[in-house]
Design an enzyme around this catalytic site. Sequence first.
Site, short mmCIF file in Angstrom:
data_model
loop_
_atom_site.label_atom_id
_atom_site.label_comp_id
_atom_site.label_asym_id
_atom_site.label_seq_id
_atom_site.Cartn_x
_atom_site.Cartn_y
_atom_site.Cartn_z
N HIS A 271 0.80 -1.23 0.00
CA HIS A 271 0.00 0.00 0.00
C HIS A 271 0.83 1.27 0.00
CE1 HIS A 271 -3.89 -1.92 0.30
NE2 HIS A 271 -3.50 -2.64 1.34
N ARG B 94 5.80 -6.41 3.58
CA ARG B 94 4.46 -6.77 3.11
C ARG B 94 4.49 -6.69 1.60
NH1 ARG B 94 -1.43 -4.68 5.19
NH2 ARG B 94 -0.67 -2.59 4.65
N ASP C 177 16.36 -11.94 -1.20
CA ASP C 177 17.74 -11.68 -1.60
C ASP C 177 18.28 -10.41 -0.94
OD1 ASP C 177 18.00 -13.93 -3.15
OD2 ASP C 177 17.81 -12.90 -5.08
N GLN D 38 -1.38 -13.12 5.95
CA GLN D 38 -2.40 -12.15 6.34
C GLN D 38 -3.79 -12.75 6.08
OE1 GLN D 38 -1.23 -8.21 5.96
NE2 GLN D 38 -3.28 -7.34 5.76
N GLU E 129 -7.43 -11.93 5.89
CA GLU E 129 -8.24 -10.72 5.73
C GLU E 129 -9.42 -10.95 4.79
OE1 GLU E 129 -5.64 -7.73 4.18
OE2 GLU E 129 -4.65 -9.09 2.78
N ASP F 125 -9.77 -5.28 6.05
CA ASP F 125 -10.18 -6.08 4.90
C ASP F 125 -11.19 -7.15 5.29
OD1 ASP F 125 -8.92 -5.42 2.25
OD2 ASP F 125 -7.15 -5.34 3.51
#
Length: 264
Positions: free
Chosen positions: A48, A73, A87, A150, A152, A178
């Site tokens: 986001h 996230r 990585d 997550q 949601e 969510d």
Amino acid sequence: MATANQAFRARLRERAPLGGTFIKTPAYQHVEIAGGAGLDFVVLDAEHAVFDPAQLDQCALAARAAGTAAVVRLPDPGAASVLRVLDMGAAGVLVPHVVDAECAREIVARTRYADGMRGYSNSPRSGGYGALPMARHMREADAGVSVLCQIEDRAGVDNIAAIAAVPGVDCLFIGRADLAVSYGVTELDHPLVAQAVDTVIQAGAAAGVAVGIFLPDADALAAYAARGVSLFVIGSDQGWLRAAALGLGGRMAAAFLQTSECNP
């Protein structure tokens, strides 16, 4: 000796209390401040917020320098997205919209070399820029990556027991906003959302898997901790900045008003 990422994962799996915040501004200084303040981890929000790969890389390095774990996230659960941040040396991935066990298994596989599908290279930061031998790099990387799913969506709640049972899932992270959207409501404390939260917490306890949650502030932290939640993401860098700016603005307005009253 365990690496820093392994130590974070061990604490997560032990369901030790862990506190962090979202970093939504692509600025490594914010990560350094959070680490210097003693937060256990930061979540770099590539879903986001407007992080590009170079900015994520800088923030992951800043987290290492500041002694805090960098969880990313992801914008999506794809193999390329997972590989890129691992990585960079990220301590873990927070994956949005995990709705069933198959999705969780695919995510775990993308984070693992052994019995997984992570593309191998020891040339990035995670491999010491080529310094780590293959066997050591694979062992340490597999042991040090935390997978936070997550939850949601209504489907994720319906399938929560199966998701929690997937080997390699380290945390069930509750996204109440969510969940509210998924259940067709607009209140985070709506009974449908509250019941979904209870279901996830109970599934985590039954499976021995950590449960995490986002809270806008720490007011409800103790109540959720008493229910078995162990990982807390409290607010965000932008949220703290806005709150401080509003507080400053209010104090300035009050001071200006007082000045005007004293000097009519």
